[in-house]
Design a protein around this motif. Structure first.
Motif, PDB file in Angstrom:
ATOM      1  N   GLY A 131       0.830  -1.202   0.000  1.00  0.00           N
ATOM      2  CA  GLY A 131       0.000   0.000   0.000  1.00  0.00           C
ATOM      3  C   GLY A 131       0.863   1.249   0.000  1.00  0.00           C
ATOM      4  O   GLY A 131       1.928   1.279   0.620  1.00  0.00           O
ATOM      5  N   VAL A 132       0.405   2.290  -0.682  1.00  0.00           N
ATOM      6  CA  VAL A 132       1.203   3.501  -0.888  1.00  0.00           C
ATOM      7  C   VAL A 132       0.703   4.641  -0.010  1.00  0.00           C
ATOM      8  O   VAL A 132      -0.499   4.943   0.025  1.00  0.00           O
ATOM      9  CB  VAL A 132       1.164   3.930  -2.362  1.00  0.00           C
ATOM     10  CG1 VAL A 132       1.996   5.197  -2.575  1.00  0.00           C
ATOM     11  CG2 VAL A 132       1.673   2.811  -3.262  1.00  0.00           C
ATOM     12  N   LEU A 133       1.639   5.284   0.664  1.00  0.00           N
ATOM     13  CA  LEU A 133       1.385   6.492   1.437  1.00  0.00           C
ATOM     14  C   LEU A 133       2.427   7.522   1.042  1.00  0.00           C
ATOM     15  O   LEU A 133       3.627   7.240   1.103  1.00  0.00           O
ATOM     16  CB  LEU A 133       1.469   6.197   2.938  1.00  0.00           C
ATOM     17  CG  LEU A 133       1.549   7.403   3.891  1.00  0.00           C
ATOM     18  CD1 LEU A 133       0.309   8.273   3.775  1.00  0.00           C
ATOM     19  CD2 LEU A 133       1.757   6.936   5.333  1.00  0.00           C
TER      20      LEU A 133
ATOM     21  N   SER B  99      -3.562   9.347  -1.913  1.00  0.00           N
ATOM     22  CA  SER B  99      -2.470   8.766  -1.127  1.00  0.00           C
ATOM     23  C   SER B  99      -1.666   9.810  -0.367  1.00  0.00           C
ATOM     24  O   SER B  99      -0.755   9.462   0.381  1.00  0.00           O
ATOM     25  CB  SER B  99      -1.521   7.995  -2.049  1.00  0.00           C
ATOM     26  OG  SER B  99      -0.777   8.891  -2.864  1.00  0.00           O
ATOM     27  N   VAL B 100      -1.990  11.098  -0.550  1.00  0.00           N
ATOM     28  CA  VAL B 100      -1.183  12.177   0.018  1.00  0.00           C
ATOM     29  C   VAL B 100      -1.680  12.550   1.414  1.00  0.00           C
ATOM     30  O   VAL B 100      -2.852  12.901   1.604  1.00  0.00           O
ATOM     31  CB  VAL B 100      -1.217  13.419  -0.896  1.00  0.00           C
ATOM     32  CG1 VAL B 100      -0.463  14.575  -0.241  1.00  0.00           C
ATOM     33  CG2 VAL B 100      -0.612  13.095  -2.251  1.00  0.00           C
TER      34      VAL B 100
ATOM     35  N   ILE C 177       6.217   4.247   2.107  1.00  0.00           N
ATOM     36  CA  ILE C 177       6.045   5.679   2.355  1.00  0.00           C
ATOM     37  C   ILE C 177       7.015   6.465   1.479  1.00  0.00           C
ATOM     38  O   ILE C 177       8.232   6.279   1.556  1.00  0.00           O
ATOM     39  CB  ILE C 177       6.264   6.016   3.837  1.00  0.00           C
ATOM     40  CG1 ILE C 177       5.288   5.199   4.704  1.00  0.00           C
ATOM     41  CG2 ILE C 177       6.072   7.508   4.082  1.00  0.00           C
ATOM     42  CD1 ILE C 177       5.400   5.477   6.188  1.00  0.00           C
ATOM     43  N   GLY C 178       6.449   7.328   0.636  1.00  0.00           N
ATOM     44  CA  GLY C 178       7.251   8.151  -0.259  1.00  0.00           C
ATOM     45  C   GLY C 178       7.442   9.550   0.293  1.00  0.00           C
ATOM     46  O   GLY C 178       6.500  10.181   0.772  1.00  0.00           O
ATOM     47  N   LEU C 179       8.666  10.041   0.209  1.00  0.00           N
ATOM     48  CA  LEU C 179       8.996  11.369   0.733  1.00  0.00           C
ATOM     49  C   LEU C 179       8.933  12.445  -0.336  1.00  0.00           C
ATOM     50  O   LEU C 179       8.910  13.636  -0.032  1.00  0.00           O
ATOM     51  CB  LEU C 179      10.401  11.353   1.349  1.00  0.00           C
ATOM     52  CG  LEU C 179      10.623  10.309   2.444  1.00  0.00           C
ATOM     53  CD1 LEU C 179      12.074  10.297   2.881  1.00  0.00           C
ATOM     54  CD2 LEU C 179       9.710  10.572   3.639  1.00  0.00           C
ATOM     55  N   GLU C 180       8.933  12.035  -1.605  1.00  0.00           N
ATOM     56  CA  GLU C 180       8.820  12.973  -2.714  1.00  0.00           C
ATOM     57  C   GLU C 180       8.182  12.259  -3.890  1.00  0.00           C
ATOM     58  O   GLU C 180       8.098  11.027  -3.920  1.00  0.00           O
ATOM     59  CB  GLU C 180      10.195  13.496  -3.140  1.00  0.00           C
ATOM     60  CG  GLU C 180      11.103  12.436  -3.740  1.00  0.00           C
ATOM     61  CD  GLU C 180      12.297  13.016  -4.474  1.00  0.00           C
ATOM     62  OE1 GLU C 180      12.127  14.042  -5.157  1.00  0.00           O
ATOM     63  OE2 GLU C 180      13.388  12.445  -4.348  1.00  0.00           O
TER      64      GLU C 180
ATOM     65  N   THR D 143      13.099   5.870  -1.379  1.00  0.00           N
ATOM     66  CA  THR D 143      14.133   6.895  -1.469  1.00  0.00           C
ATOM     67  C   THR D 143      15.185   6.462  -2.465  1.00  0.00           C
ATOM     68  O   THR D 143      15.283   5.286  -2.818  1.00  0.00           O
ATOM     69  CB  THR D 143      14.784   7.156  -0.094  1.00  0.00           C
ATOM     70  OG1 THR D 143      15.737   8.231  -0.206  1.00  0.00           O
ATOM     71  CG2 THR D 143      15.511   5.911   0.427  1.00  0.00           C
ATOM     72  N   ARG D 144      15.985   7.439  -2.897  1.00  0.00           N
ATOM     73  CA  ARG D 144      17.107   7.122  -3.790  1.00  0.00           C
ATOM     74  C   ARG D 144      18.438   7.321  -3.075  1.00  0.00           C
ATOM     75  O   ARG D 144      19.489   7.099  -3.658  1.00  0.00           O
ATOM     76  CB  ARG D 144      17.026   8.012  -5.036  1.00  0.00           C
ATOM     77  CG  ARG D 144      17.197   9.491  -4.780  1.00  0.00           C
ATOM     78  CD  ARG D 144      16.814  10.308  -6.012  1.00  0.00           C
ATOM     79  NE  ARG D 144      15.374  10.421  -6.144  1.00  0.00           N
ATOM     80  CZ  ARG D 144      14.741  10.805  -7.258  1.00  0.00           C
ATOM     81  NH1 ARG D 144      15.439  11.115  -8.337  1.00  0.00           N
ATOM     82  NH2 ARG D 144      13.433  10.891  -7.299  1.00  0.00           N
ATOM     83  N   TYR D 145      18.380   7.748  -1.819  1.00  0.00           N
ATOM     84  CA  TYR D 145      19.593   8.108  -1.086  1.00  0.00           C
ATOM     85  C   TYR D 145      19.909   7.122   0.036  1.00  0.00           C
ATOM     86  O   TYR D 145      19.050   6.783   0.857  1.00  0.00           O
ATOM     87  CB  TYR D 145      19.441   9.504  -0.473  1.00  0.00           C
ATOM     88  CG  TYR D 145      19.191  10.602  -1.478  1.00  0.00           C
ATOM     89  CD1 TYR D 145      20.176  10.962  -2.402  1.00  0.00           C
ATOM     90  CD2 TYR D 145      17.976  11.276  -1.507  1.00  0.00           C
ATOM     91  CE1 TYR D 145      19.948  11.979  -3.320  1.00  0.00           C
ATOM     92  CE2 TYR D 145      17.740  12.293  -2.417  1.00  0.00           C
ATOM     93  CZ  TYR D 145      18.731  12.633  -3.323  1.00  0.00           C
ATOM     94  OH  TYR D 145      18.501  13.635  -4.248  1.00  0.00           O
ATOM     95  N   ALA D 146      21.157   6.693   0.108  1.00  0.00           N
ATOM     96  CA  ALA D 146      21.591   5.784   1.165  1.00  0.00           C
ATOM     97  C   ALA D 146      21.478   6.439   2.533  1.00  0.00           C
ATOM     98  O   ALA D 146      21.136   5.780   3.518  1.00  0.00           O
ATOM     99  CB  ALA D 146      23.026   5.333   0.907  1.00  0.00           C
ATOM    100  N   GLU D 147      21.767   7.735   2.606  1.00  0.00           N
ATOM    101  CA  GLU D 147      21.695   8.459   3.881  1.00  0.00           C
ATOM    102  C   GLU D 147      20.285   8.402   4.450  1.00  0.00           C
ATOM    103  O   GLU D 147      20.081   8.165   5.653  1.00  0.00           O
ATOM    104  CB  GLU D 147      22.108   9.910   3.650  1.00  0.00           C
ATOM    105  CG  GLU D 147      21.954  10.808   4.856  1.00  0.00           C
ATOM    106  CD  GLU D 147      22.257  12.265   4.543  1.00  0.00           C
ATOM    107  OE1 GLU D 147      21.888  13.135   5.359  1.00  0.00           O
ATOM    108  OE2 GLU D 147      22.857  12.537   3.476  1.00  0.00           O
ATOM    109  N   VAL D 148      19.290   8.591   3.598  1.00  0.00           N
ATOM    110  CA  VAL D 148      17.892   8.551   4.042  1.00  0.00           C
ATOM    111  C   VAL D 148      17.507   7.120   4.409  1.00  0.00           C
ATOM    112  O   VAL D 148      16.839   6.874   5.408  1.00  0.00           O
ATOM    113  CB  VAL D 148      16.970   9.104   2.939  1.00  0.00           C
ATOM    114  CG1 VAL D 148      15.508   9.014   3.374  1.00  0.00           C
ATOM    115  CG2 VAL D 148      17.341  10.544   2.609  1.00  0.00           C
TER     116      VAL D 148
END
Length: 405
Positions: free
Chosen positions: A21-23, A34-35, A59-62, A100-105
């Protein structure tokens, strides 16, 4: 086939298809329902997704939509607080995934309670694989180039350099997608995503349709498969539906995808998608496997797929043209049937001749040998050569039948 585990949730062959499920905590998501940018509202939506049957909440951040500029890792980290709040608030038997696309995140999310990562840039951040491997966390890698700003654009990879000019010339979109996933530093807990959708102007609707038709070829990667088909344009156009009216076509595609090997379905419509996935799983062609024995069938329907299976086990793919058996029907006279029956055994082709037709079964290489050896009129020999060439080419209809009259 590898099984991965997110929290306590096993994902892969032998387990039910998992519903993701997408949030979204970004206001720029293309799908408004979903926003949820408010922490309490986001937690309530996550709880609703779990109650509807979600196994995983992503969960998407962007927004990953190419119309928007890419957020920095620092900007994603600022939004991560809302996502972490959801994990803390929701008491449900689900796994949580951070997109995410970032390892830090990814590291901050995993250390804060998330169970897995959905990397939309396919390990473009070189630290992503080590971050997930060190934490033994599942990670979805989406096909694409080593570019944090161009997720899903497999055409952007310099295939002439990666493989060879000849390979780049003949490879189609499905070949490139599988090759893009093969080149990533896959971890033991990696799930592959073939990147459905218009990630670039170069990607066509027909390419997405071919990818769905040949989804089973990704099985050669020996990893669970995640697909995101929710209201995609390549499905909407087939039935001339708007985004709002595209749930039925999404559900039909979900059943097809699961029947062809998908292990996870990412969706905004959890309950309906779960039902469609259950139907797809019930009618999937399950490979044979001997209980208690290290023996299992590989579902291989094209020479390309056979070549990938050879590479997977470290074998020379030169044998691939002999590994795909197909059956065709010919409408020929009695004299031609006799000639085919005489030449077929030495070519490796099986012939079943009846009063109403003639069936031939063998590999593409066997059909080519038959075409070379049979003492037949030029037209029949040409038909056999055409069959050999056609069977060696991946088809967008996995269950297609070749019939020559």
């Amino acid at each position: 086939m590898t099984t991965v585990t997110a929290g306590d949730l096993p994902i892969g062959p032998g387990h039910p298809p998992r519903i993701v499920g997408v949030l979204n905590v970004s206001e720029r998501s293309p799908y408004d329902p979903s926003v949820h940018t408010d922490p309490a509202s986001a937690a309530d939506h996550a709880a609703d997704l779990a109650a509807a049957g979600a196994d995983v909440i992503d969960i998407g951040l962007e927004s990953a939509n190419r119309r928007y500029e890419t957020l920095s890792a620092a900007e994603e980290c600022e939004r991560l607080e809302v996502a972490l709040g959801v994990v803390d608030r929701v008491d449900a038997d689900v796994a949580f995934s951070i997109e995410t696309r970032y390892a830090e995140v990814a590291a901050a999310a995993l250390d804060g309670g998330f169970d897995m990562v959905n990397d939309i840039c396919g390990f473009a951040d070189p630290e992503m694989a080590p971050v997930c491997r060190e934490r033994d966390a599942p990670v979805v890698t989406m096909a694409g180039p080593d570019d944090l700003d161009r997720p899903g654009v497999v055409e952007a990879i310099d295939w002439a350099s990666e493989r060879s000019p000849a390979w780049a010339e003949q490879a189609d979109h499905v070949d490139r997608t599988v090759a893009a996933l093969e080149r990533d530093p896959l971890t033991e807990q990696t799930i592959v995503d073939p990147a459905f959708g218009r990630w670039s102007d170069a990607q066509t609707l027909d390419q997405d349709r071919a990818l769905l038709a040949r989804l089973g070829e990704l099985r050669a990667l020996d990893r669970p498969i995640l697909v995101s088909l929710h209201r995609k344009s390549f499905l909407r156009e087939l039935c001339d539906r708007s985004t709002e009216d595209a749930l039925p076509v999404s559900l039909a595609a979900t059943a097809l995808a699961v029947a062809r090997g998908a292990d996870m379905i990412r969706t905004h419509d959890v309950q309906a998608t779960a039902d469609a996935a259950t139907v797809g799983a019930a009618f999937a062609a399950a490979p044979a496997q001997a209980p208690g024995r290290d023996v299992r069938e590989r579902l291989v329907r094209s020479v390309d797929a056979a070549e990938r299976e050879c590479r997977r086990v470290g074998a020379d793919p030169v044998s691939a043209p002999e590994m795909v058996a197909r059956t065709i029907e010919l409408d020929v006279d009695a004299s031609a049937r006799e000639r085919l029956a005489a030449a077929a055994p030495s070519a490796g082709v099986t012939v079943a001749a009846g009063s109403d037709g003639t069936l031939l079964s063998g590999s593409p290489a066997a059909f080519q040998r038959l075409a070379d050896r049979v003492d037949a009129p030029a037209g029949l020999a040409s038909d056999l050569a055409w069959i050999a060439d056609t069977l060696a080419t991946p088809t967008d209809r996995p269950e297609s039948v070749v019939s020559i009259e």
